[in-house]
Design a protein around this motif. Structure first.
Motif, PDB file in Angstrom:
ATOM      1  N   ALA A 166       6.456   0.426  10.202  1.00  0.00           N
ATOM      2  CA  ALA A 166       7.602  -0.143   9.480  1.00  0.00           C
ATOM      3  C   ALA A 166       8.826  -0.160  10.382  1.00  0.00           C
ATOM      4  O   ALA A 166       8.949   0.697  11.257  1.00  0.00           O
ATOM      5  N   VAL A 214      12.270   0.423   5.735  1.00  0.00           N
ATOM      6  CA  VAL A 214      11.164  -0.524   5.547  1.00  0.00           C
ATOM      7  C   VAL A 214      11.635  -1.961   5.367  1.00  0.00           C
ATOM      8  O   VAL A 214      10.809  -2.867   5.279  1.00  0.00           O
ATOM      9  N   ASP A 231       5.014   1.083   1.742  1.00  0.00           N
ATOM     10  CA  ASP A 231       5.666   1.156   3.042  1.00  0.00           C
ATOM     11  C   ASP A 231       6.390   2.486   3.219  1.00  0.00           C
ATOM     12  O   ASP A 231       6.595   2.931   4.343  1.00  0.00           O
TER      13      ASP A 231
END
Lengths: 210, 332
Positions: free
Chosen positions: B40, B93, B70
């Motif tokens: 990420a 993210v 994420d």
């Protein structure tokens, strides 16, 4: 004493932190019965963090001090209590502004603003069996007695908060985690109303000491 | 209290450090206690984040990785994370396509996520939120905080994570998450209580011959205490309200999820699943997909929950999509 200043606010915060620490297990025990067994732990963690930053926080004016307490609580308490008590102190901060001290009426306005913030954030009303049931009568009693001076008004507020805490014990909760229990939440003392009563008692005693 | 622990106050930090050490290919842990997918932020991909109190492992941190979350924010045990965590996760993210917050319906979680969303939006990140509230044990009325978010959350995170992975936009993944919420129902029960490490003793006392029906995932007492019953009777007590609430009816295709609360062995969960399969067949409900195991837990509590999700073709396809996380891995 006729004004509420930064040393008084500091005594209030220290007293509240001490009592939350002393009564951590009691608050957690109350929360075990109708919640998730963390209220005392979370409040103690948050106010320990506040205590660790007191010298820094107390250097600000009354509004800045209260804002620092609120932000610290929001960042450290978690659960519902973090945003709720955090919002209370942030609204106090907005109401105090950059004053060095508050008159009895100004303290009353700040407490009223704090209560309104808690109500908005938690969407709770009277009889939902939450901290609002202690805070709302506390603020009402303060306003009714403020002509008698700050000490008398805070004493009345603490007594009214405790009465509010006890009044809702038989009720079924309609907000927060206790509401999941339905009838089983009845006849249990509410942990949030209990910590709010400790808040008013701490405020009373901090001002009486001066 | 007997637990594998050093100090109660260090437990969450040490567990996160252990996760990071075990799965460096999948995740990294950033301050303040946020588990972030190793790669990420991914440019152009909607970020999916969730979070909640610790003590529900593998949820949520175990679901961070390709095809699912994420980032996950880990609060203290059974305590919602604080806004600083969700804000840090959202920033970590955000790949420019916005971030969806998947929030379980608890007063504290809602307030802390709300504050974080406001802060993220103030920094220019588009944030949407969907609230999971699938527990039929709680009456959804003006007189409660609404249904709790429980097992349906795991299914939502998998399905919505797959949609984000294949490039669906923020509006689409948000609508999909809401569709999962609208079509999922759960109910749980406990044979034993659990002990919050910092509290040191069980949250509630319960006799050897008793059980709690309608529990959440925080060791909180349920709606009702009953005499212990057989696995088949327990399954009926949980599944009947689920089937009736939706209602699930003949011809429906579902995903059936039998979840352990943390202290229940798989053999018992399969005993429950056996009865779930029979009851669904009796109603003409087809179990198209299933999940059996302990995925959303209450520390060491013994017990189970049952979740049914009414599937449509898109949900089934996304459920089958590849996923690679610490706790759920398939096709990758």
């Amino acid at each position: 004493m006729s004004t509420f200043d930064s040393p008084a606010f500091r005594r209030f915060v220290e007293t509240f932190a001490d009592r939350l620490h002393e009564r951590r297990d009691e608050l957690t025990q109350l929360d075990s019965a109708i919640g998730d067994a963390d209220h005392g732990i979370n409040m103690d963690r948050g106010f320990s963090a506040v205590r660790g930053k007191l010298d820094e926080l107390a250097a600000a004016d009354l509004g800045g001090f209260s804002k620092g307490v609120g932000m610290t609580l929001i960042s450290t308490v978690g659960g519902a209590s973090g945003p709720l008590y955090g919002t209370f102190f942030l609204r106090l901060a907005t109401s105090f502004g950059d004053r060095a001290s508050a008159t009895p009426d100004e303290l009353g306005e700040a407490l009223r603003a704090g209560l309104d913030g808690v109500r908005q954030r938690g969407k709770a009303e009277l009889d939902d069996k939450t901290m609002v049931d202690a805070m709302s009568p506390g603020v009402d009693a303060y306003e009714a007695a403020s002509a008698d001076g700050m000490g008398a008004a805070l004493a009345a507020a603490a007594t009214a908060a405790a009465a509010g805490r006890d009044r809702i014990t038989p009720l079924v909760a309609r907000k927060g985690r206790a509401s999941y229990l339905g009838e089983r939440a009845a006849n249990h003392q509410d942990p949030g109303a209990t910590s709010t009563t400790i808040l008013f008692e701490s405020l009373r005693d901090a001002v009486a000491e001066s | 209290m007997k637990k594998l622990m050093n100090a109660a106050d260090d437990m969450v930090d040490e567990a996160l450090a252990g996760m990071a050490a075990a799965h460096p290919d999948l995740i990294r842990v950033i301050e303040p206690n946020v588990i972030v997918r190793a790669d990420a932020p991914r440019q152009g991909k909607v970020g999916i984040i969730s979070g909640g109190g610790s003590g529900h492992e593998p949820m949520h941190g175990g679901f961070v990785g390709m095809g699912m979350l994420d980032a996950a924010c880990a609060g203290a045990v059974f305590t919602s994370p604080v806004p600083d965590q969700m804000l840090a996760a959202t920033k970590a993210v955000d790949g420019g396509a916005g971030v969806l917050h998947i929030v379980k319906n608890y007063t504290g979680d809602i307030m802390n996520f709300e504050l974080a969303a406001e802060l993220a939006q103030a920094e220019g990140i588009e944030v949407t939120s969907v609230i999971l509230a699938d527990d039929v044990a709680v009456k959804d009325s003006l007189y409660t905080a609404g249904r709790r978010g429980v097992g349906g959350t795991v299914l939502a995170e998998k399905i919505v994570g797959a949609a984000a992975e294949e490039g669906q936009d923020l509006a689409a993944v948000t609508a999909l998450c809401q569709r999962v919420q609208d079509n999922v129902r759960s109910m749980g029960m406990a044979l034993t209580s659990c002990t919050v490490p910092a509290a040191g003793k069980p949250t509630f006392e319960i006799g050897d011959d008793e059980m709690e029906i309608g529990v959440g995932i925080h060791g909180e007492p349920g709606r009702e205490r009953r005499k212990l019953a057989s696995a088949d009777e327990i399954t009926e007590a949980l599944l009947t309200p689920i089937l009736d609430d939706m209602p699930f009816s003949s011809g429906d295709k579902v995903l059936a999820f039998v979840n352990g609360m943390g202290g229940t062995p798989l053999i018992e969960l399969y005993v429950i699943y056996n009865k779930v399969a029979q009851m669904c067949a009796d109603r003409g409900v087809t179990i198209e997909r299933n999940l059996v195991g302990s995925y959303i837990t209450s520390l060491e509590m013994a017990g189970c929950s049952i979740t049914l999700l009414k599937l449509d073709d898109e949900m089934t396809r996304l459920w089958d999509a590849p996923v690679h996380t610490a706790a759920l891995r398939r096709g990758a």
